[in-house]
Write an enzyme that holds these catalytic residues in place. Structure first.
Site, mmCIF file in Angstrom:
data_model
loop_
_atom_site.group_PDB
_atom_site.id
_atom_site.type_symbol
_atom_site.label_atom_id
_atom_site.label_comp_id
_atom_site.label_asym_id
_atom_site.label_seq_id
_atom_site.Cartn_x
_atom_site.Cartn_y
_atom_site.Cartn_z
ATOM 1 N N HIS A 47 28.009 83.100 68.675
ATOM 2 C CA HIS A 47 27.747 84.448 69.169
ATOM 3 C C HIS A 47 28.100 84.567 70.648
ATOM 4 C CE1 HIS A 47 24.906 87.390 71.058
ATOM 5 N NE2 HIS A 47 25.444 88.160 70.126
ATOM 6 N N GLU A 50 31.769 84.958 71.089
ATOM 7 C CA GLU A 50 32.173 86.335 70.780
ATOM 8 C C GLU A 50 31.998 87.222 72.014
ATOM 9 O OE1 GLU A 50 29.744 90.002 69.409
ATOM 10 O OE2 GLU A 50 29.472 88.333 68.016
ATOM 11 N N HIS A 51 30.886 87.053 72.734
ATOM 12 C CA HIS A 51 30.667 87.829 73.959
ATOM 13 C C HIS A 51 31.706 87.495 75.021
ATOM 14 C CE1 HIS A 51 26.579 89.893 73.912
ATOM 15 N NE2 HIS A 51 26.718 89.428 72.683
ATOM 16 N N GLU A 120 27.021 86.658 81.549
ATOM 17 C CA GLU A 120 26.876 86.916 80.118
ATOM 18 C C GLU A 120 25.712 86.148 79.518
ATOM 19 O OE1 GLU A 120 27.956 89.599 77.360
ATOM 20 O OE2 GLU A 120 28.666 89.357 79.425
ATOM 21 N N GLU A 127 19.409 90.150 75.076
ATOM 22 C CA GLU A 127 19.568 90.515 73.667
ATOM 23 C C GLU A 127 18.547 89.772 72.803
ATOM 24 O OE1 GLU A 127 23.161 90.723 70.309
ATOM 25 O OE2 GLU A 127 23.544 89.837 72.282
#
Length: 429
Positions: A47, A50-51, A120, A127
């Site tokens: 994940h 992906e960011h 990030e 998140e």
């Protein structure tokens, strides 16, 4: 469907589904790697990668990526699941080469600058915190961890603040090297797309990617158990699940029909009995998730603490009784809803690009819609009952958040269903 399939010399598969009546193209790269392919110290890396793919390349800054695709009226996004990761775009037909160039750039030439990495990490940690603050999301993370303890398949896709904080550029590049080989990827497009032209562009952008070996995920081991967290909430959020069939098992069609009949719509037994007749919950529904080698079937409900002691036996009885009294009408409704869902999705170019990529990745071929519909139509009431009965005999998994002291234990749930908790699914015939 007008589907064309080619394979580059490095093993990369290129799929297109021409829809001549459209003026836009949906395209993307699907990678046969997700959170269950991670080691413990890589937890959340799929994940996070992906960011980071959108945070700049040697040719484009993060802002330039966003501005360039949006100046063409397109959109760009990505998603990570337990078993796959996807990077995709939708643009006007004339801008397909631009979208492919951007996707190739972020996947093959991301810069992974230290400052972007640090920023990030904080975004992803926020998140993770957002999920913690959303009990109807968090309870499903708790459920998979309970069903598959101490396994990658049971871990949250996002990772933890601790694992995410420790990611380095070297870790990301190492993961890319082992999981993002050409033979482990599919580039697909649907809509206003010419296969030969698209194939030439894909070859130009991806032809040099190494055909690195794919590291297989460990075999899933369903166990079941009980995880609950007391919180001062207005409602108890409850999930109960059982082992179900993988998408490779032909019985998963019957399991899906059973799931939809008992809790997949407003006419389902759970909705009608729990909500409409008794008013015990606003939200209640079933689910049936399939993975490569396992599956989960169960239900979710959100209700006031005072209603938990009544809701739980009523819901469990709905499931148990359906294995004996499911009707032709209920199965017919479930089939109709499933077919409409399938055919409606195929009217979207984005859904068609995703479907052909995922089917070819899973089965090595595209399954014609007629074949899927035929398999759905072939399911009998007896098939659906048998699938439901076998799933309900497996060890229950329970996850709950809120005022949950009255939620029954897995042993009590098994007892209510009239069995012990040591049943295993039979191997497919």
């Amino acid at each position: 469907m007008t589907i064309s399939i080619s394979t580059l010399p490095n093993g990369l598969r290129v799929l297109t589904d021409a829809m001549p009546h459209l003026e836009t193209t949906a395209l993307g790269i699907w990678v046969d790697s997700g959170s269950r392919h991670e080691t413990a110290d890589q937890h959340g890396l799929s994940h996070f990668l992906e960011h980071m793919a959108f945070k700049g390349t040697r040719r484009r800054s993060a802002r330039a990526i966003a501005e360039e695709i949006e100046s063409a009226g397109g959109d760009l996004n990505a998603a990570t699941s337990t078993e796959q990761t996807a990077y995709y775009a939708r643009v006007l037909a004339a801008d397909t080469p631009l979208a492919l160039d951007i996707l190739a750039d972020i996947l093959t030439d991301s810069s992974f600058e230290a400052a972007e990495l640090d920023r990030e990490k904080q975004v992803v940690i926020q998140e993770i915190a957002a999920v913690e603050d959303t009990p109807d999301d968090l309870v499903f993370e708790m459920l998979t961890r309970t069903a598959y303890p101490d396994q990658a398949i049971g871990r949250p896709i996002l990772g933890t603040p601790e694992t995410v904080s420790g990611f380095t550029r070297q870790a990301i590049e190492g993961y890319l090297g082992t999981q993002y080989g050409a033979g482990n990827m599919i580039v697909a497009a649907a809509g206003a797309v010419d296969h030969e032209r698209f194939l030439a562009d894909v070859s130009s952008h991806f032809g040099a990617i190494a055909a690195a070996p794919h590291l297989q995920a460990a075999q899933a081991r369903y166990k079941g158990g009980d995880t609950r967290e007391k919180r001062r909430l207005e409602q108890a959020h409850i999930t109960v699940a059982f082992e179900a069939y993988s998408f490779r098992d032909p019985r998963h069609y019957a399991a899906h029909i059973f799931s939809h009949a008992v809790g997949g719509g407003m006419s389902s037994r759970l909705f009608q009995t729990v909500r409409e007749e008794r008013g015990l919950a606003y939200a209640i529904h079933s689910f049936d998730w399939t993975y490569e080698d396992t599956g989960l079937f169960g239900f979710y409900a959100a209700t006031a603490a005072a209603h938990v002691p009544e809701l739980m036996p009523v819901a469990l009885d709905c499931l148990a009784e359906a294995t004996e009294s499911l009707t032709e009408a209920e199965v017919a409704r479930a089939k109709a809803q499933l077919k409409v869902s399938l055919l409606t999705a195929l009217e979207s170019s984005s859904a068609r690009a995703e479907q052909i990529a995922r089917q070819h990745m899973a089965f090595g071929r595209i399954i014609p819609r007629e074949e899927i519909i035929a398999k759905v139509d072939a399911i009998t009431v007896a098939d659906a009952k048998a699938a439901g009965a076998e799933m309900l005999r497996t060890s229950p998994s329970v996850a709950a958040i809120g005022p949950v002291s009255k939620v029954p234990s897995p042993d009590r749930i098994a007892s209510r269903l009239g069995h012990r908790t040591d049943h295993k699914l039979r191997e497919p015939a």
